[in-house]
Design a protein around this motif. Structure first.
Motif, PDB file in Angstrom:
ATOM      1  N   SER A  68       0.788  -1.181  -0.083  1.00 39.01           N
ATOM      2  CA  SER A  68      -0.075   0.118  -0.093  1.00 39.01           C
ATOM      3  C   SER A  68       1.035   1.294   0.198  1.00 39.01           C
ATOM      4  O   SER A  68       0.545   2.400  -0.675  1.00 39.01           O
ATOM      5  CB  SER A  68      -0.856   0.022   1.312  1.00 39.01           C
ATOM      6  OG  SER A  68       0.061  -0.192   2.340  1.00 39.01           O
ATOM      7  N   ILE A  69       2.034   1.177   0.555  1.00 36.95           N
ATOM      8  CA  ILE A  69       3.035   2.536   0.493  1.00 36.95           C
ATOM      9  C   ILE A  69       3.346   2.620  -0.512  1.00 36.95           C
ATOM     10  O   ILE A  69       3.596   3.822  -1.001  1.00 36.95           O
ATOM     11  CB  ILE A  69       3.990   2.193   1.931  1.00 36.95           C
ATOM     12  CG1 ILE A  69       3.481   2.272   3.136  1.00 36.95           C
ATOM     13  CG2 ILE A  69       5.331   3.087   1.454  1.00 36.95           C
ATOM     14  CD1 ILE A  69       4.575   1.830   4.082  1.00 36.95           C
ATOM     15  N   LEU A  70       3.840   1.285  -1.266  1.00 40.15           N
ATOM     16  CA  LEU A  70       4.407   1.616  -2.754  1.00 40.15           C
ATOM     17  C   LEU A  70       3.358   2.303  -3.751  1.00 40.15           C
ATOM     18  O   LEU A  70       3.482   2.867  -4.397  1.00 40.15           O
ATOM     19  CB  LEU A  70       4.951   0.216  -3.161  1.00 40.15           C
ATOM     20  CG  LEU A  70       6.247  -0.076  -3.086  1.00 40.15           C
ATOM     21  CD1 LEU A  70       6.727  -1.600  -3.642  1.00 40.15           C
ATOM     22  CD2 LEU A  70       7.072   0.764  -3.865  1.00 40.15           C
TER      23      LEU A  70
ATOM     24  N   LEU B  83       6.022   6.289   3.681  1.00 42.82           N
ATOM     25  CA  LEU B  83       5.253   6.715   2.413  1.00 42.82           C
ATOM     26  C   LEU B  83       6.197   7.974   1.850  1.00 42.82           C
ATOM     27  O   LEU B  83       6.627   7.477   0.672  1.00 42.82           O
ATOM     28  CB  LEU B  83       3.893   7.287   2.858  1.00 42.82           C
ATOM     29  CG  LEU B  83       3.157   7.793   1.776  1.00 42.82           C
ATOM     30  CD1 LEU B  83       2.980   6.732   0.497  1.00 42.82           C
ATOM     31  CD2 LEU B  83       1.991   8.417   2.019  1.00 42.82           C
ATOM     32  N   PHE B  84       6.561   8.766   2.656  1.00 41.29           N
ATOM     33  CA  PHE B  84       7.338   9.970   2.002  1.00 41.29           C
ATOM     34  C   PHE B  84       8.738   9.293   1.740  1.00 41.29           C
ATOM     35  O   PHE B  84       9.233  10.167   0.677  1.00 41.29           O
ATOM     36  CB  PHE B  84       7.367  11.101   3.162  1.00 41.29           C
ATOM     37  CG  PHE B  84       6.073  11.669   3.170  1.00 41.29           C
ATOM     38  CD1 PHE B  84       4.946  11.725   2.451  1.00 41.29           C
ATOM     39  CD2 PHE B  84       5.779  12.575   4.268  1.00 41.29           C
ATOM     40  CE1 PHE B  84       3.850  12.178   2.525  1.00 41.29           C
ATOM     41  CE2 PHE B  84       4.353  13.299   4.357  1.00 41.29           C
ATOM     42  CZ  PHE B  84       3.720  13.044   3.676  1.00 41.29           C
ATOM     43  N   THR B  85       9.321   8.672   2.594  1.00 41.72           N
ATOM     44  CA  THR B  85      10.768   7.962   2.270  1.00 41.72           C
ATOM     45  C   THR B  85      10.512   7.261   0.967  1.00 41.72           C
ATOM     46  O   THR B  85      11.519   7.216   0.042  1.00 41.72           O
ATOM     47  CB  THR B  85      11.236   7.291   3.451  1.00 41.72           C
ATOM     48  OG1 THR B  85      11.102   8.018   4.772  1.00 41.72           O
ATOM     49  CG2 THR B  85      12.566   6.654   3.279  1.00 41.72           C
ATOM     50  N   THR B  86       9.593   6.259   0.934  1.00 44.13           N
ATOM     51  CA  THR B  86       9.340   5.573  -0.507  1.00 44.13           C
ATOM     52  C   THR B  86       9.294   6.628  -1.701  1.00 44.13           C
ATOM     53  O   THR B  86       9.782   6.233  -2.823  1.00 44.13           O
ATOM     54  CB  THR B  86       7.970   4.808  -0.371  1.00 44.13           C
ATOM     55  OG1 THR B  86       8.234   3.867   1.043  1.00 44.13           O
ATOM     56  CG2 THR B  86       8.071   3.712  -1.498  1.00 44.13           C
ATOM     57  N   GLU B  87       8.736   7.650  -1.526  1.00 42.10           N
ATOM     58  CA  GLU B  87       8.518   8.406  -2.740  1.00 42.10           C
ATOM     59  C   GLU B  87       9.857   8.876  -3.150  1.00 42.10           C
ATOM     60  O   GLU B  87      10.170   8.838  -4.348  1.00 42.10           O
ATOM     61  CB  GLU B  87       7.598   9.839  -2.196  1.00 42.10           C
ATOM     62  CG  GLU B  87       6.230   9.496  -2.342  1.00 42.10           C
ATOM     63  CD  GLU B  87       5.210  10.655  -1.690  1.00 42.10           C
ATOM     64  OE1 GLU B  87       4.233  10.281  -1.608  1.00 42.10           O
ATOM     65  OE2 GLU B  87       5.991  11.634  -1.750  1.00 42.10           O
ATOM     66  N   LEU B  88      10.476   9.448  -2.083  1.00 44.09           N
ATOM     67  CA  LEU B  88      12.139   9.810  -2.529  1.00 44.09           C
ATOM     68  C   LEU B  88      12.831   8.795  -3.055  1.00 44.09           C
ATOM     69  O   LEU B  88      13.488   9.056  -3.976  1.00 44.09           O
ATOM     70  CB  LEU B  88      12.478  10.356  -1.189  1.00 44.09           C
ATOM     71  CG  LEU B  88      12.419  11.844  -0.802  1.00 44.09           C
ATOM     72  CD1 LEU B  88      13.107  12.165   0.565  1.00 44.09           C
ATOM     73  CD2 LEU B  88      12.592  12.784  -1.738  1.00 44.09           C
TER      74      LEU B  88
END
Lengths: 391, 226
Positions: free
Chosen positions: A3-5, A356-361
């Protein structure tokens, strides 16, 4: 994690412009050091490979790098000549194969390499079409020259005049292309090969003209001393070697004294290798024998010291870009406070929001790295000339 | 059943405080929380949802007591048992309507929950007249449409407790009627508890009890009990 991805990817896709700018910034940051690194690695490999294939190089004493670059990579450089007689001297001992190289002139800016047929066997150069040069004035061209200059078998090449204002100097000679080499993926692809005697003719050590004893030549006799006839300036010198005038081409002087740039030496044993080095590398001597691999490694050591400057530059730029990006990310986090609150209300823990924000980066970083690698590899792959010119 | 006992809550650096000695809401009961602006309606709703945690006291939903739960367990409980409809709708702007509706199910990390939610989307969307908006992003929706999306999202997991903040404030008469009917039907079929905040008097006649939150409001002074 799924879900985070999913959320991270949706965010990136929705904010296309913002994501593209971030990716472009990172690609610009990564691509330069990546290309430099790839090119230097390739350059390193190519240079070392060619040097590894060349056991020893005999040339005039002087700058070893000039000798190496001129003899192995056909670069212009100030490397004094050595006499051709050394070839016979070494060959006569029957313990070492000596391949002479005469590298001085160019035709349409492609280096002209005067050598013997042994060179083609030594470098494992195969014919794509035509034959190896058998007569004076004949040349075979590398695959790259054929492609770049659109030259085919039967075409002619005029040698470049070295100094336009030197009217009394070497005159251009017309060379006939009799063969094209298969791609060798080395600097040989960019060269024009001929017999060493053809190189001497270009240098003006040999020439052809009307026979002064014939009816055509008699009017140009200036004086006669015994059997020796001296011609005046009106005598017609041939600039083209043809089957008809080939017989008239001759050399003045002792060919053993004629110049060559260097000799590639292929000793039959390690003992012979040591003997050659000991014999020619004497203090105050006229010659030097190089181990091309060692000299190339020295040279690359200098190149890689320069690369460290690039690396330092990259670190500085990367640090400053990373700081700017951190600022952008922190500002973005402030702007997205509402979204964080929503996710929390819907059931996301603080750590999920953080990931979530780390995965975006990380996704943006990953995409940037993939783009950078693809672009860098494409750049290196689609610019073979660049590497060809490097070595 | 929802039981609140000896609850004390205050926001940091503010004199607002809530104190509830005892409050019970039975299973299947439909309750309205009313009171003037700033009386603490939304705060109480967030306390019942576990979004805010009280400094003292206990909130119990069924057999589950919030103050004994970890953050992760509370999150799981909220996703599985509570349906929340917020006044600001709380839609994620970069997800389309369908993705927004499925988000709580996705966050449950259960493929089954997602499949079931997926199955329920279309009938609910049709009922509230937004079936043609499923691929649209929140930015392109009207306020009423956003509110209907938020309502569907809360109902998809078929929770036993619905916590609703001003569900009809942005809806026209016709859609407000639809939503009231939807809540009625839902609570009846699922035996669900409904707690809603509203200023809409049309809604009150459909509810079992009205609680004035103003009675729980106290001033907070540091070092003193609220």
């Amino acid at each position: 994690m799924k879900s985070i991805l999913f959320l991270a990817w949706q965010y990136i896709c929705y904010h296309k412009l913002k994501s593209s700018i971030m990716i472009a910034s990172m690609v610009i940051l990564f691509i330069f050091p990546l290309v430099v690194s790839l090119l230097l690695d390739e350059y390193d490999q190519r240079m070392l490979e060619r040097s590894r294939q060349t056991p020893l190089l005999l040339g005039s004493r002087g700058n070893p790098y000039d000798l190496l670059l001129k003899s192995l990579y056909f670069r212009k450089g100030n490397s004094p000549n050595i006499p051709y007689g050394l070839t016979h001297k070494i060959l006569s001992e029957k313990k070492t194969l000596a391949i002479p190289l005469h590298i001085k002139f160019t035709a349409k800016e492609a280096p002209l390499v005067g050598t013997t047929l042994d060179y083609f066997e030594f470098r494992n150069l195969k014919m794509e079409a035509g034959n190896l040069p058998s007569f004076l004035g004949e040349v075979v061209i590398g695959h790259g020259v054929s492609q770049d200059l659109n030259i085919k078998i039967g075409s002619t090449l005029l040698t470049d005049q070295r100094n336009l204002y030197d009217l009394a100097g070497q005159v251009p000679v017309e060379l006939k292309v009799v063969g094209i080499l298969s791609p060798a993926h080395s600097i040989d692809d960019q060269a024009v090969f001929m017999d060493i005697k053809t190189a001497w003719i270009i240098e003006g050590l040999g020439h052809g003209h009307d026979d002064l004893r014939s009816d055509k030549g008699k009017p140009f006799v200036q004086s006669q001393e015994g059997q020796h006839l001296k011609a005046n300036v009106g005598l017609n010198e041939y600039v083209k070697i043809t089957p008809e005038n080939m017989e008239s081409f001759h050399f003045h002087g002792n060919q053993n004294d004629f110049p060559i740039t260097s000799l590639i030496l292929l000793p039959q044993s390690d003992m012979e290798r040591v003997i050659l080095k000991t014999r020619y590398n004497v203090d105050g001597g006229t010659y030097q024998v190089l181990n091309p691999l060692e000299t190339t490694e020295d040279l690359l050591g200098i190149v890689f010291r320069i690369k460290k400057l690039f690396d330092l530059h990259f670190i500085i730029v990367a640090t400053s870009t990373a700081s700017l990006m951190l600022l952008v990310v922190l500002l973005s986090l402030r702007l997205r406070a509402r979204e964080r609150e929503t996710l929390h209300k819907l059931g996301c823990t603080q750590s999920t929001v953080f990931w979530l924000f780390t995965t975006e980066l990380l996704l943006l970083l990953g995409v940037s790295i993939i783009f950078s690698v693809i672009l860098a590899l494409s750049f290196v792959a689609f610019t073979p000339d660049l590497l060809q010119n490097l070595g | 059943m929802i039981t609140i006992s000896n609850l004390k809550f205050h926001y940091p650096n503010a004199d607002f405080a809530l104190q509830i000695d005892k409050l019970k809401i039975e299973s299947g009961e439909k309750v309205a929380l009313v009171g003037p602006s700033g009386s603490g309606k939304t705060t109480l709703l967030h306390l019942i949802a576990g979004i805010l945690l009280p400094q003292e006291g206990e909130i119990q939903i069924g057999e589950t007591s919030f103050h004994r739960m970890s953050d992760a367990d509370l999150r799981e409980f909220r996703l599985n048992h509570l349906g929340l409809i917020f006044q600001e709708f709380e839609l994620i702007e970069y997800l389309n309507v369908q993705q927004n509706l499925l988000l709580p199910a996705k966050l449950q990390r259960s493929d089954k929950a997602e499949e079931e939610a997926q199955f329920r989307i279309l009938p609910l969307a049709k009922k509230l007249g937004i079936e043609d908006k499923l691929k649209a992003h929140p930015k392109s929706l009207s306020t009423g449409e956003k509110q209907r999306v938020a309502i569907i999202r809360a109902l998809l997991s078929q929770p036993k407790t619905l916590l609703v903040d001003e569900p009809t404030s942005s809806l026209d008469e016709a859609h407000a009627e639809l939503v009231i009917q939807l809540f009625d039907d839902y609570c009846e079929t699922q035996n669900a508890t409904l707690i809603l905040l509203t200023h809409d008097t049309r809604l009150l006649q459909h509810l079992d009890r009205v609680i004035d939150v103003q009675q729980f409001r106290t001033a907070y002074a540091e070092g003193a009990n609220p």
